[in-house]
Motif scaffolding. Structure first.
Motif, PDB file in Angstrom:
ATOM      1  N   UNK A   1     -37.660 -22.436  70.212  1.00  0.00           N
ATOM      2  CA  UNK A   1     -37.365 -21.538  68.916  1.00  0.00           C
ATOM      3  C   UNK A   1     -36.608 -20.122  69.369  1.00  0.00           C
ATOM      4  N   UNK A   2     -35.378 -20.161  69.235  1.00  0.00           N
ATOM      5  CA  UNK A   2     -34.927 -18.952  69.346  1.00  0.00           C
ATOM      6  C   UNK A   2     -34.623 -17.722  67.803  1.00  0.00           C
ATOM      7  N   UNK A   3     -34.976 -18.802  67.160  1.00  0.00           N
ATOM      8  CA  UNK A   3     -34.723 -17.349  65.824  1.00  0.00           C
ATOM      9  C   UNK A   3     -35.890 -17.844  64.658  1.00  0.00           C
ATOM     10  N   UNK A   4     -36.369 -17.125  64.138  1.00  0.00           N
ATOM     11  CA  UNK A   4     -37.163 -17.618  62.267  1.00  0.00           C
ATOM     12  C   UNK A   4     -36.793 -16.196  61.395  1.00  0.00           C
ATOM     13  N   UNK A   5     -36.251 -16.905  60.424  1.00  0.00           N
ATOM     14  CA  UNK A   5     -36.111 -15.544  58.954  1.00  0.00           C
ATOM     15  C   UNK A   5     -36.503 -16.284  57.731  1.00  0.00           C
ATOM     16  N   UNK A   6     -36.573 -15.567  57.077  1.00  0.00           N
ATOM     17  CA  UNK A   6     -37.405 -15.967  55.483  1.00  0.00           C
ATOM     18  C   UNK A   6     -36.678 -14.635  54.664  1.00  0.00           C
ATOM     19  N   UNK A   7     -36.898 -15.236  53.873  1.00  0.00           N
ATOM     20  CA  UNK A   7     -36.708 -14.419  52.153  1.00  0.00           C
ATOM     21  C   UNK A   7     -37.318 -14.465  51.557  1.00  0.00           C
ATOM     22  N   UNK A   8     -37.847 -13.346  50.260  1.00  0.00           N
ATOM     23  CA  UNK A   8     -39.198 -14.315  49.659  1.00  0.00           C
ATOM     24  C   UNK A   8     -38.830 -13.316  48.258  1.00  0.00           C
ATOM     25  N   UNK A   9     -39.119 -13.502  47.188  1.00  0.00           N
ATOM     26  CA  UNK A   9     -39.240 -12.774  45.968  1.00  0.00           C
ATOM     27  C   UNK A   9     -39.987 -11.698  45.820  1.00  0.00           C
TER      28      UNK A   9
ATOM     29  N   UNK B   1     -50.818 -27.715  65.290  1.00  0.00           N
ATOM     30  CA  UNK B   1     -51.854 -27.385  64.677  1.00  0.00           C
ATOM     31  C   UNK B   1     -52.072 -26.545  63.194  1.00  0.00           C
ATOM     32  N   UNK B   2     -50.523 -26.670  62.554  1.00  0.00           N
ATOM     33  CA  UNK B   2     -50.757 -26.065  61.517  1.00  0.00           C
ATOM     34  C   UNK B   2     -49.996 -26.915  60.868  1.00  0.00           C
ATOM     35  N   UNK B   3     -50.337 -28.809  61.503  1.00  0.00           N
ATOM     36  CA  UNK B   3     -49.779 -29.434  59.893  1.00  0.00           C
ATOM     37  C   UNK B   3     -50.947 -30.505  60.066  1.00  0.00           C
TER      38      UNK B   3
ATOM     39  N   UNK C   1     -45.918 -41.482  53.500  1.00  0.00           N
ATOM     40  CA  UNK C   1     -44.172 -41.580  53.281  1.00  0.00           C
ATOM     41  C   UNK C   1     -44.147 -40.772  52.938  1.00  0.00           C
ATOM     42  N   UNK C   2     -45.655 -39.165  52.535  1.00  0.00           N
ATOM     43  CA  UNK C   2     -44.673 -38.171  51.686  1.00  0.00           C
ATOM     44  C   UNK C   2     -45.655 -36.607  51.518  1.00  0.00           C
ATOM     45  N   UNK C   3     -47.585 -36.792  52.509  1.00  0.00           N
ATOM     46  CA  UNK C   3     -48.377 -36.443  52.065  1.00  0.00           C
ATOM     47  C   UNK C   3     -48.618 -34.639  52.975  1.00  0.00           C
ATOM     48  N   UNK C   4     -47.678 -34.937  54.303  1.00  0.00           N
ATOM     49  CA  UNK C   4     -47.753 -33.709  54.968  1.00  0.00           C
ATOM     50  C   UNK C   4     -47.172 -31.969  54.479  1.00  0.00           C
ATOM     51  N   UNK C   5     -48.664 -31.087  54.973  1.00  0.00           N
ATOM     52  CA  UNK C   5     -47.881 -30.235  55.232  1.00  0.00           C
ATOM     53  C   UNK C   5     -47.895 -29.444  56.209  1.00  0.00           C
ATOM     54  N   UNK C   6     -47.013 -28.541  56.903  1.00  0.00           N
ATOM     55  CA  UNK C   6     -46.204 -27.913  57.778  1.00  0.00           C
ATOM     56  C   UNK C   6     -45.623 -26.721  57.911  1.00  0.00           C
ATOM     57  N   UNK C   7     -46.278 -26.231  59.100  1.00  0.00           N
ATOM     58  CA  UNK C   7     -45.079 -24.656  58.916  1.00  0.00           C
ATOM     59  C   UNK C   7     -43.677 -25.141  59.668  1.00  0.00           C
ATOM     60  N   UNK C   8     -42.496 -23.910  59.725  1.00  0.00           N
ATOM     61  CA  UNK C   8     -41.792 -23.809  60.285  1.00  0.00           C
ATOM     62  C   UNK C   8     -41.554 -24.005  62.003  1.00  0.00           C
ATOM     63  N   UNK C   9     -42.695 -23.034  62.330  1.00  0.00           N
ATOM     64  CA  UNK C   9     -42.905 -22.729  63.755  1.00  0.00           C
ATOM     65  C   UNK C   9     -43.107 -24.814  64.697  1.00  0.00           C
ATOM     66  N   UNK C  10     -44.537 -24.882  63.668  1.00  0.00           N
ATOM     67  CA  UNK C  10     -44.367 -26.080  64.056  1.00  0.00           C
ATOM     68  C   UNK C  10     -43.361 -27.409  64.018  1.00  0.00           C
TER      69      UNK C  10
END
Length: 461
Positions: free
Chosen positions: A42-50, A189-191, A226-235
């Motif tokens: 990972x060479x870049x991470x970004x986020x925007x929030x309301x 570990x976060x999936x 088919x579609x249950x998983x939760x995950x993170x941008x890092x994982x």
């Protein structure tokens, strides 16, 4: 995997921030998080929030919807690689009594089994999985809408069947198998199948007002694979690196390359978009670039994972709204920004450590009729055949112990290439699936099909 934003130029990082900022603002997303991978890290991470001061980091979970299918496909390919099944096997051989057993495992992976796109009954993504406790509840009385193997038709129930197949052959729940065989070895570990704090809440944004409505959070039950998983941008960044390079602890580079290879004919509408499907992975041409990966959506969430293997760049985009940001376009743009602003620096050229004389003898120019080709020995000890100029059939070949070669891709995938020698041992010609390649155009000393006029080449007079 480490995070090192300094590896990208400031101008590149600003362009990435600008792209996700526009996506979050114009798409009216409560939050949006993204990551870029290059060189397996990972060479870049970004986020925007309301919400001021609450930008999600790389450890906040979002639902990833159908990206879950790629994880299920990895589990199935592991079963194949262990010899527990063949992709050409009918499902009935390993999971009898489903009512859809005539479909092969490969057809289920590539969405060519002819199954319905959705489960019968109320919308499965927004209702409890307890409404569909058995496979028969997922498939319904008429699971097939199209002839088996003839049409690419995306099917969520098809991946429910593949998840059930994994459970049958492993003797354990799908999530337990996934954790043991994929998530833990790759450090994801976060999936998880259920949300783990911190996680985003899913929202619907009113189409004509800046108002929010919480989406229900349902356990999908049988539809989990088919579609249950939760995950993170890092994982998912780590998962993208795996899908580009493979990991012998989970799946070899050759097998993940097979997942990225088109396996399904594109539908008419998809042809115009340059989209097709491999084994658990979507494949598309965009801006002159070949992109592989998968998108995902569930009420309250949108997700995209996209990889340009040639550019060695991948991107992940996650957001928590039912509709709004076009995350597929955002992911493709993040890849493009990095690939164009900071093109991949090729590895230094290095000579082969050794090369067999009989392999080196094959290198050089060859002619199929009057078409000029070159056979080259590549750094990975394969042989690459392609036209000397212009378009034409290209393929790499793997040398076999018996002296023959086997095509690995394109028109010549699986086709045998056989060097033919004269009685004195010298190389005469190449026989590539009945095509004769000679050192000279229409060599009179080679068995050219149809023969060669004995008077040879001549002028027009």
């Amino acid at each position: 995997m480490t995070t090192s934003e300094e590896e990208l130029l400031p101008s590149t990082r600003r362009a990435l921030v600008h792209r996700i900022a526009v996506a979050q603002a114009e798409g009216r997303a409560p939050s949006l998080v993204a990551a870029v991978v290059r060189g397996g890290r990972t060479v870049w991470h970004g986020a925007r929030s309301s919400v001021d001061g609450h930008g999600p980091d790389e450890n906040v979970q979002y639902r990833i919807g159908s990206i879950t299918k790629t994880f299920t496909a990895v589990l199935v390919l592991r079963l194949r690689d262990e010899g527990l099944l063949d992709l050409g096997d009918a499902l009935e051989k390993h999971l009898p009594g489903t009512g859809a057993g005539e479909a092969t495992i490969a057809e289920l992976l590539a969405h060519t089994a002819g199954l319905a796109a959705e489960s019968p009954g109320p919308w499965w993504e927004r209702t409890p999985g307890s409404l569909r406790p058995e496979l028969s509840d997922v498939l319904g009385e008429q699971p097939f809408l199209h002839p088996v193997g003839r049409t690419h038709h995306y099917s969520n129930p098809g991946y429910t069947l593949l998840g059930a197949l994994v459970e049958e052959l492993r003797g354990a729940p799908w999530e337990d198998v996934l954790r043991r065989e994929v998530l833990d070895p790759l450090g994801l570990r976060r999936t998880s199948a259920q949300p783990l704090a911190p996680h985003a809440g899913g929202w619907a944004v009113h189409p004509w007002a800046d108002a929010l409505l919480p989406e229900p959070l349902e356990d999908l039950g049988r539809m989990t694979p088919a579609g249950q998983l939760w995950s993170t941008s890092g994982d998912l960044a780590r998962f993208a690196a795996f899908l580009a390079e493979g990991d012998e602890r989970v799946l070899s580079a050759e097998s993940v390359r097979e997942m990225r290879t088109p396996s399904a004919p594109a539908a008419a509408a998809e042809v115009a978009d340059g989209v097709t499907y491999g084994l658990g992975m979507q494949i598309q041409h965009r801006d002159g670039r070949l992109l592989v990966g998968h998108s995902g959506s569930l009420p309250g969430f949108l997700a995209n994972l996209v990889i340009s293997v040639e550019d060695d760049v991948a991107a992940v985009v996650l957001t928590n709204c039912t509709s709004g940001p076009l995350v597929g376009a955002v992911g493709a743009d993040l890849v493009r920004i990095v690939a164009e602003a900071e093109p991949r620096i090729p590895d230094p050229w290095r000579p082969l450590r050794d090369v067999e004389p009989e392999v080196l003898e094959l290198a050089g120019p060859w002619y199929w009729g009057t078409n000029a080709f070159a056979l080259r020995v590549t750094a990975d000890r394969l042989l690459s055949l392609g036209p000397l100029s212009g378009p034409g059939r290209r393929a790499r070949f793997r040398a076999n112990p018996d002296g023959t070669l086997t095509g690995l891709e394109g028109y010549y995938a699986g086709e045998p290439l056989r060097p033919v020698r004269r009685s004195d041992g010298s190389l005469s010609h190449l026989d590539l699936g009945s095509f004769i390649f000679t050192r000279e155009p229409y060599d009179t000393e080679a068995p050219v099909p149809g023969g060669v006029d004995p008077e040879g080449w001549r002028g027009i007079g």
